[in-house]
Design an enzyme around this catalytic site. Structure first.
Site, PDB file in Angstrom:
ATOM      1  N   HIS A 292      -0.980 -13.620  -0.748  1.00  0.00           N
ATOM      2  CA  HIS A 292      -2.325 -14.140  -0.085  1.00  0.00           C
ATOM      3  C   HIS A 292      -2.284 -15.444   0.507  1.00  0.00           C
ATOM      4  O   HIS A 292      -3.345 -15.868   1.205  1.00  0.00           O
ATOM      5  CB  HIS A 292      -3.716 -13.904  -1.177  1.00  0.00           C
ATOM      6  CG  HIS A 292      -4.169 -12.550  -1.486  1.00  0.00           C
ATOM      7  ND1 HIS A 292      -5.190 -12.278  -2.326  1.00  0.00           N
ATOM      8  CD2 HIS A 292      -3.665 -11.256  -1.061  1.00  0.00           C
ATOM      9  CE1 HIS A 292      -5.258 -11.106  -2.499  1.00  0.00           C
ATOM     10  NE2 HIS A 292      -4.515 -10.580  -1.543  1.00  0.00           N
TER      11      HIS A 292
ATOM     12  N   HIS B 183       0.824  -1.307  -0.042  1.00  0.00           N
ATOM     13  CA  HIS B 183      -0.177   0.033  -0.247  1.00  0.00           C
ATOM     14  C   HIS B 183       0.913   1.219  -0.027  1.00  0.00           C
ATOM     15  O   HIS B 183       0.338   2.232  -0.256  1.00  0.00           O
ATOM     16  CB  HIS B 183      -0.883  -0.100   1.241  1.00  0.00           C
ATOM     17  CG  HIS B 183      -2.389  -0.819   0.845  1.00  0.00           C
ATOM     18  ND1 HIS B 183      -3.309  -0.501   1.749  1.00  0.00           N
ATOM     19  CD2 HIS B 183      -2.226  -2.339   0.134  1.00  0.00           C
ATOM     20  CE1 HIS B 183      -4.013  -1.575   1.133  1.00  0.00           C
ATOM     21  NE2 HIS B 183      -3.514  -2.506   0.776  1.00  0.00           N
TER      22      HIS B 183
ATOM     23  N   GLY C 296       4.763   5.847  -4.541  1.00  0.00           N
ATOM     24  CA  GLY C 296       5.993   5.380  -4.159  1.00  0.00           C
ATOM     25  C   GLY C 296       6.642   4.798  -3.050  1.00  0.00           C
ATOM     26  O   GLY C 296       5.727   4.963  -2.109  1.00  0.00           O
TER      27      GLY C 296
ATOM     28  N   ASP D 254       3.847 -20.412   1.314  1.00  0.00           N
ATOM     29  CA  ASP D 254       4.141 -21.467   0.218  1.00  0.00           C
ATOM     30  C   ASP D 254       2.935 -21.265  -1.047  1.00  0.00           C
ATOM     31  O   ASP D 254       2.376 -20.258  -1.234  1.00  0.00           O
ATOM     32  CB  ASP D 254       3.895 -22.799   0.865  1.00  0.00           C
ATOM     33  CG  ASP D 254       2.580 -22.931   1.503  1.00  0.00           C
ATOM     34  OD1 ASP D 254       1.443 -22.196   0.900  1.00  0.00           O
ATOM     35  OD2 ASP D 254       2.239 -23.751   2.036  1.00  0.00           O
TER      36      ASP D 254
ATOM     37  N   ASP E  18       8.067   5.069  -0.137  1.00  0.00           N
ATOM     38  CA  ASP E  18       8.697   6.406   0.495  1.00  0.00           C
ATOM     39  C   ASP E  18       8.365   6.568   1.913  1.00  0.00           C
ATOM     40  O   ASP E  18       8.542   7.523   2.614  1.00  0.00           O
ATOM     41  CB  ASP E  18       8.264   7.747  -0.178  1.00  0.00           C
ATOM     42  CG  ASP E  18       6.604   7.964  -0.339  1.00  0.00           C
ATOM     43  OD1 ASP E  18       6.004   7.008   0.324  1.00  0.00           O
ATOM     44  OD2 ASP E  18       6.091   9.073  -0.904  1.00  0.00           O
TER      45      ASP E  18
END
Length: 317
Positions: A185, A63, A69, A243, A71
């Protein structure tokens, strides 16, 4: 392992030589030689008590990088910041980043950026969960502004595959990268409001989403009715282990989020999903490559930006 890591970085540097021109592995070797060890130790301590920190840091890093960017702007604690808008309201892990920053400031004042701390902490948490261990270039500097409106442009759980690939393509990331990153996920968690419509009234039909396995529909329905703010793992078999099980599950209609499920059937991504489902090592290698690429999105380096003293505020505040 070191040779494999080095090879991954050589490949990425070859593809994006300009992007990585001012980022390098070992950036703090002279100015703060214990920096990466400090990060690793504190992340390890946190993981021992809360293994879900891997998912939290991955989401935070993602996010941050895709809104203005990489930052550190998501860390800012002002009322008009990215941190308190839309999907970022459920981002967590800020306390760990602040703890790491405090320790680094004690040893190497005004030296290690919050953006680098986030990238390193995420890398270390992935390895602790069983994911790839890889070298990551550092040298990012912290941004000087926040972009709350940009949070609403993040890709959502109901997006089409075309929109998903376009979102990553805009940052010079290809299909292999995009699908690998969504593979995070495998340790992710989703609140029921993100997929509730798939269980009971998909597209206004009054019926469950036909692309979801009926046993999964029943299981998720039970979970979502059990508490006030229910959530569930997006990987139904190994939710705390990094995994490739996630990819195998979406291939048999056991994807919790709509976008996850679409990846397995859309002709633009289905073959990549199949490759990752069949080869755990391949998935992990490509995930490492994609994370290094993502970590270089629109970064500040050199004299641009600043090194914040506190990750939650600009230095002039």
């Amino acid at each position: 392992m070191k040779i494999a890591n080095f090879s991954i970085l050589l490949l990425v540097f070859f593809i994006f030589p300009i992007t990585f021109a001012q980022l390098r592995v070992g950036f703090y070797d002279n100015s703060c030689p214990n920096a990466e060890t400090i990060v690793q130790n504190l992340v390890s301590d946190e993981f021992e008590s809360d293994p879900t920190i891997t998912a939290a840091l991955l989401r935070m890093h993602f996010h941050d990088c895709f809104v203005g960017g990489c930052d550190g702007s998501i860390l800012l604690n002002s009322t008009d910041s990215e941190r308190f808008v839309g999907p970022n309201l459920s981002v967590r892990g800020f306390e760990l980043i602040d703890e790491i920053k405090a320790e680094l400031e004690a040893q190497c004042p005004s030296n290690v950026s919050c953006a680098d701390i986030m990238a390193l902490a995420t890398r270390d948490s992935v390895a602790l969960a069983g994911g790839p261990s890889y070298n990551i270039p550092t040298g990012r500097r912290d941004g000087l502004r926040t972009n709350a409106n940009g949070v609403f442009n993040l890709i959502g759980p109901t997006a089409s595959v075309a929109a998903f690939l376009s979102f990553f393509g805009d940052k010079d990331m290809n299909t292999l990268d995009a699908v690998a990153l969504l593979g995070a996920h495998t340790v992710g968690v989703g609140s029921c409001d993100l997929f509730q419509d798939r269980l009971v009234n998909f597209n206004g039909t009054g019926l469950p989403d036909p692309s979801m396995d009926s046993d999964l529909v029943a299981n998720l329905t039970t979970i979502c009715e059990a508490s006030e703010n229910p959530s569930t793992g997006l990987d139904r078999s190994t939710p705390l282990t990094f995994d490739n099980a996630f990819f195998g599950q979406i291939r048999v209609r056991r994807g919790v989020l709509q976008l996850d499920q679409r990846l397995a059937t859309d002709e633009a991504t289905s073959s990549v999903v199949a490759q990752y489902a069949a080869d755990n090592d391949l998935f992990k290698r490509q995930f490492a490559i994609a994370m290094v690429k993502m970590g270089a999105v629109d970064v500040f380096t050199g004299e641009d930006g600043e090194i914040r003293t506190n990750c939650w505020a600009f230095n002039n505040n």
